[in-house]
Design a protein around this motif. Structure first.
Motif: not given
Length: 238
Positions: A86-99
């Protein structure tokens, strides 16, 4: 004669493991760190006024992206493996989760607005689903359910009561999920609130258990990214 029916057993309390991950270093983290350092150096009677730099939906710095990517090998072998990310939709969290979870492409992913940061600054203002979809054209993160819910982020700073209620709803939502092992990539304010005071560094991994009775409980010795290792010791929220 028919045997008397057994009384139904009361539902057993559910216990989940939730791996909390704070996002990597952001532009706003650096701004806040510089502001606090300059204030510390100023005379006691000349405290500097805070000026919001307007970094809407603040981005990861190159160092922040490197922090998140460095977690991939760690999280790929971490037990228990998540059944849901699960990721927050804020870009910083979403990209962190993706990586950070790039080595687990088959694990189901979910973007959840309940996990967004408490609204303090412009950096906590979100982006439209169309903008987020451009970040992940391969469709690894489905943001379609955000459409029609925009703005999905708080428009004004939340009161303590409003934020606490949202965190309560986040916990209930996680408990209602069918998965037993969940990863949640989010923010300083979220982690600090649900753990009742834990102060996470950028890209720190915190292992917790979650029950309806106790909420989130940090499991000692199960984290990753110690105080000296993550983000050079900076804990500035954002």
């Amino acid at each position: 004669a028919r045997a008397p029916a057994r009384a139904a057993l009361p539902p057993q309390p559910r216990k989940k493991t939730v791996t909390l991950v704070r996002h990597g270093q952001t532009e706003m983290n650096l701004y806040l760190q510089d502001f606090h350092e300059r204030n510390s150096a100023a005379a006691a009677d000349r405290e500097l006024p805070f000026v919001d730099p307007g970094l809407r939906d603040t981005r990861l710095t190159p160092a922040g992206e490197a922090q998140a990517a460095a977690l991939a090998d760690v999280l790929a072998t971490r037990e228990p493996q998540p059944e849901l990310i699960v990721a927050s939709p804020l870009r910083r969290a979403l990209l962190t989760a993706h990586l950070a979870y790039g080595a687990l492409p088959d694990v189901r992913r979910r973007v959840e607005p309940l996990a967004t940061e408490r609204h303090w600054h412009a950096s906590d203002t979100g982006s439209a689903a169309e903008e987020l979809r451009e970040l992940f054209p391969c469709g690894s993160w489905d943001v379609g359910h955000l459409e029609g819910r925009e703005p999905w982020w708080p428009l004004e700073p939340e009161t303590d009561g409003e934020f606490e209620e949202r965190m309560r709803r986040l916990g209930l939502w996680l408990l209602a999920r069918p998965e037993e092992h969940i990863a949640l990539v989010c923010h300083w304010g979220v982690i600090n609130a649900v753990t009742r005071g834990y102060d996470p560094l950028n890209c720190e991994v915190i292992h917790t258990t979650l029950t309806a009775e106790e909420g989130f409980t940090v499991v000692p010795g199960k984290g990753h990214g110690g105080r000296a290792a993550a983000c050079g010791g900076a804990t500035a929220r954002a």
